[in-house]
Design an enzyme around this catalytic site. Structure first.
Site, PDB file in Angstrom:
ATOM      1  N   THR A   1      40.770  38.674  38.620  1.00 37.01           N
ATOM      2  CA  THR A   1      42.008  39.362  38.236  1.00 37.01           C
ATOM      3  C   THR A   1      43.223  38.431  38.350  1.00 37.01           C
ATOM      4  O   THR A   1      43.169  37.370  38.992  1.00 37.01           O
ATOM      5  CB  THR A   1      42.249  40.610  39.114  1.00 37.01           C
ATOM      6  OG1 THR A   1      42.425  40.181  40.465  1.00 37.01           O
ATOM      7  CG2 THR A   1      41.102  41.584  39.023  1.00 37.01           C
TER       8      THR A   1
ATOM      9  N   HIS B   1      45.456  55.634  28.609  1.00 35.62           N
ATOM     10  CA  HIS B   1      46.311  54.900  29.542  1.00 35.62           C
ATOM     11  C   HIS B   1      47.385  55.852  30.060  1.00 35.62           C
ATOM     12  O   HIS B   1      47.953  56.628  29.297  1.00 35.62           O
ATOM     13  CB  HIS B   1      46.941  53.702  28.815  1.00 35.62           C
ATOM     14  CG  HIS B   1      47.747  52.837  29.720  1.00 35.62           C
ATOM     15  ND1 HIS B   1      49.107  52.976  29.865  1.00 35.62           N
ATOM     16  CD2 HIS B   1      47.372  51.844  30.554  1.00 35.62           C
ATOM     17  CE1 HIS B   1      49.538  52.086  30.761  1.00 35.62           C
ATOM     18  NE2 HIS B   1      48.506  51.394  31.183  1.00 35.62           N
TER      19      HIS B   1
ATOM     20  N   LYS C   1      43.878  46.763  18.890  1.00 33.41           N
ATOM     21  CA  LYS C   1      43.694  45.661  19.843  1.00 33.41           C
ATOM     22  C   LYS C   1      42.239  45.179  19.830  1.00 33.41           C
ATOM     23  O   LYS C   1      41.975  43.977  19.795  1.00 33.41           O
ATOM     24  CB  LYS C   1      44.104  46.194  21.229  1.00 33.41           C
ATOM     25  CG  LYS C   1      43.904  45.301  22.384  1.00 33.41           C
ATOM     26  CD  LYS C   1      44.582  45.861  23.644  1.00 33.41           C
ATOM     27  CE  LYS C   1      43.794  46.911  24.371  1.00 33.41           C
ATOM     28  NZ  LYS C   1      44.328  47.206  25.725  1.00 33.41           N
TER      29      LYS C   1
ATOM     30  N   ALA D   1      49.087  43.880  25.176  1.00 28.72           N
ATOM     31  CA  ALA D   1      47.917  43.003  25.290  1.00 28.72           C
ATOM     32  C   ALA D   1      47.511  42.439  23.926  1.00 28.72           C
ATOM     33  O   ALA D   1      47.035  41.306  23.831  1.00 28.72           O
ATOM     34  CB  ALA D   1      46.761  43.784  25.915  1.00 28.72           C
TER      35      ALA D   1
ATOM     36  N   GLU E   1      33.529  41.865  39.023  1.00 29.85           N
ATOM     37  CA  GLU E   1      34.959  41.512  39.059  1.00 29.85           C
ATOM     38  C   GLU E   1      35.407  41.223  40.494  1.00 29.85           C
ATOM     39  O   GLU E   1      35.040  41.939  41.417  1.00 29.85           O
ATOM     40  CB  GLU E   1      35.774  42.682  38.485  1.00 29.85           C
ATOM     41  CG  GLU E   1      37.254  42.389  38.446  1.00 29.85           C
ATOM     42  CD  GLU E   1      38.022  43.418  37.655  1.00 29.85           C
ATOM     43  OE1 GLU E   1      37.616  43.728  36.511  1.00 29.85           O
ATOM     44  OE2 GLU E   1      39.022  43.934  38.181  1.00 29.85           O
TER      45      GLU E   1
ATOM     46  N   GLY F   1      49.181  44.325  31.963  1.00 30.50           N
ATOM     47  CA  GLY F   1      49.542  44.003  33.353  1.00 30.50           C
ATOM     48  C   GLY F   1      50.313  45.104  34.033  1.00 30.50           C
ATOM     49  O   GLY F   1      51.194  45.725  33.440  1.00 30.50           O
ATOM     50  N   ASP F   2      49.945  45.340  35.271  1.00 31.26           N
ATOM     51  CA  ASP F   2      50.631  46.327  36.121  1.00 31.26           C
ATOM     52  C   ASP F   2      51.272  45.595  37.276  1.00 31.26           C
ATOM     53  O   ASP F   2      50.570  45.079  38.147  1.00 31.26           O
ATOM     54  CB  ASP F   2      49.609  47.318  36.711  1.00 31.26           C
ATOM     55  CG  ASP F   2      49.325  48.465  35.785  1.00 31.26           C
ATOM     56  OD1 ASP F   2      50.165  48.737  34.915  1.00 31.26           O
ATOM     57  OD2 ASP F   2      48.262  49.078  35.946  1.00 31.26           O
TER      58      ASP F   2
ATOM     59  N   HIS G   1      41.314  36.788  33.920  1.00 32.03           N
ATOM     60  CA  HIS G   1      42.230  37.837  33.461  1.00 32.03           C
ATOM     61  C   HIS G   1      43.604  37.186  33.290  1.00 32.03           C
ATOM     62  O   HIS G   1      43.981  36.289  34.062  1.00 32.03           O
ATOM     63  CB  HIS G   1      42.382  38.943  34.505  1.00 32.03           C
ATOM     64  CG  HIS G   1      41.138  39.736  34.757  1.00 32.03           C
ATOM     65  ND1 HIS G   1      41.169  41.039  35.199  1.00 32.03           N
ATOM     66  CD2 HIS G   1      39.820  39.420  34.635  1.00 32.03           C
ATOM     67  CE1 HIS G   1      39.932  41.486  35.347  1.00 32.03           C
ATOM     68  NE2 HIS G   1      39.092  40.520  35.016  1.00 32.03           N
TER      69      HIS G   1
END
Ligand code: FAD
Length: 288
Positions: free
Chosen positions: A48, A148, A164, A124, A17, A108-109, A77
């Site tokens: 990302t 989470h 999901k 998501a 990544e 998403g953050d 992403h």
């Protein structure tokens, strides 16, 4: 382009990544890293996305650039936060037209202190459904082995993940430092009737303070025994010794996960090649 769920059907995947660089210097570092890591013949590489669109163009350009100028298979992403449904559809259509087949669909953050506009898709799973309607993407989702951080409970988080993951093709996990966390997530998914591949995310610790901060934000715990090893390394040899212990610990974890039947390994590279190259060599993967 290879589709990640087809690669997973054929055997283990080993993936890296990256994040889109902000400066010319960071760009040069990434180019050097890509050159070194491409020699490891990764199954795929992912890029990302800055929630709210802060890296919208840079993520797109890097993903498409990887497709056109390297032999690596990219995955983009994409995050729901701060976007309208139309924004997300436009981004997905553009990827489909550019020949990008692999997308990691995320909540998403937003970066700390950044206020985002309203999000039209809340989770998501909504983005997975939108992407399915747009093209024949191979779709991944995020999984959080220790739950989470914003979820009501681990049970509720597992139930949302199962829903999901049933819609998607595979999951990639948040980083974690004990194989038991991964095993319990996979067992819980199986109990909920979902057996899609879950690729563990590996974060080699190279700096105790920064990983402790990231672990706190993502809900990952650092086992007391590992923390003690890292602190002792810091006292005896400083940064170089911490990195050595971090690479050893990530190698041990990777081997345990492969032995336990993980379908692959996804390395959080932080745009550097060194730790990933060392773990690859330790695991005997360099000749793949
Ligand atoms: P979701 O699946 O939407 O879950 C978020 C929360 O909502 C969880 O608590 C979940 O239990 C809950 N939930 C889910 N569905 C429902 C429902 N139907 N009803 C009620 N509650 C529900 N962030 C970025 O900004 N950019 C990136 O590029 C990025 N890449 C990542 C890559 C990986 C492999 C991982 C593991 C994380 C990544 N993240 C990234 C971080 C991620 O965006 C955050 O962890 C985010 O807070 C949650 O994302 P999610 O996709 O798990 O969201």
């Amino acid at each position: 382009m290879a589709r990640i769920h087809d690669l997973l059907d054929k055997g283990h995947t080993f993936s890296f990544e990256f994040f889109p660089p902000k400066t010319e210097e960071a760009q040069a570092t990434l180019v050097a890293t890509l050159r070194e890591l491409e020699s490891l013949n990764p199954s795929f590489v992912s890029v990302t996305y800055g929630a709210g669109g802060s890296t919208r163009e840079r993520t797109h350009d890097l993903v498409v650039g990887l497709l056109r100028t390297t032999h690596m298979t990219p995955m983009a992403h994409l995050t729901c936060a701060g976007h309208s449904r139309l924004d997300l559809a436009e981004i997905l259509v553009r990827y489909a037209r550019a020949g990008i087949d692999n997308v990691l669909s995320l909540g998403g953050d937003p970066p700390q202190g950044l206020e985002l506009g309203p999000s039209e898709l809340n989770h998501a799973s909504d983005l997975v459904e939108l992407a399915r309607a747009i093209g024949p993407f191979s779709l991944g989702v995020a999984a959080h082995p220790e739950g989470h951080p914003s979820s009501r409970s681990l049970v509720a988080d597992r139930a949302h993940l199962a829903t999901k993951l049933a819609l998607a093709d595979f999951a990639v996990t948040q980083f974690f430092f004990s194989a038991d966390h991964y095993q319990s997530l996979v067992n819980d998914m199986a109990d909920l009737g979902v057996t899609k591949p879950v690729i563990p995310g590996i974060m080699p610790i190279t700096n105790v303070a920064s990983v402790a901060r990231m672990a706190h934000m993502s809900g990952a715990s650092i086992p007391a025994e590992l923390l003690a090893r890292l602190e002792a390394a810091d006292e005896s040899g400083g940064a170089a010794e911490v990195r050595k212990v971090g690479v050893e610990a990530a190698t041990e974890l990777s081997q345990q996960l492969l032995d336990a039947g993980a379908p692959g390994l996804h390395f959080y590279t932080m745009n550097r090649s060194g730790a990933t190259l060392d773990i690859y060599a330790n695991l005997g993967l360099a000749q793949r």
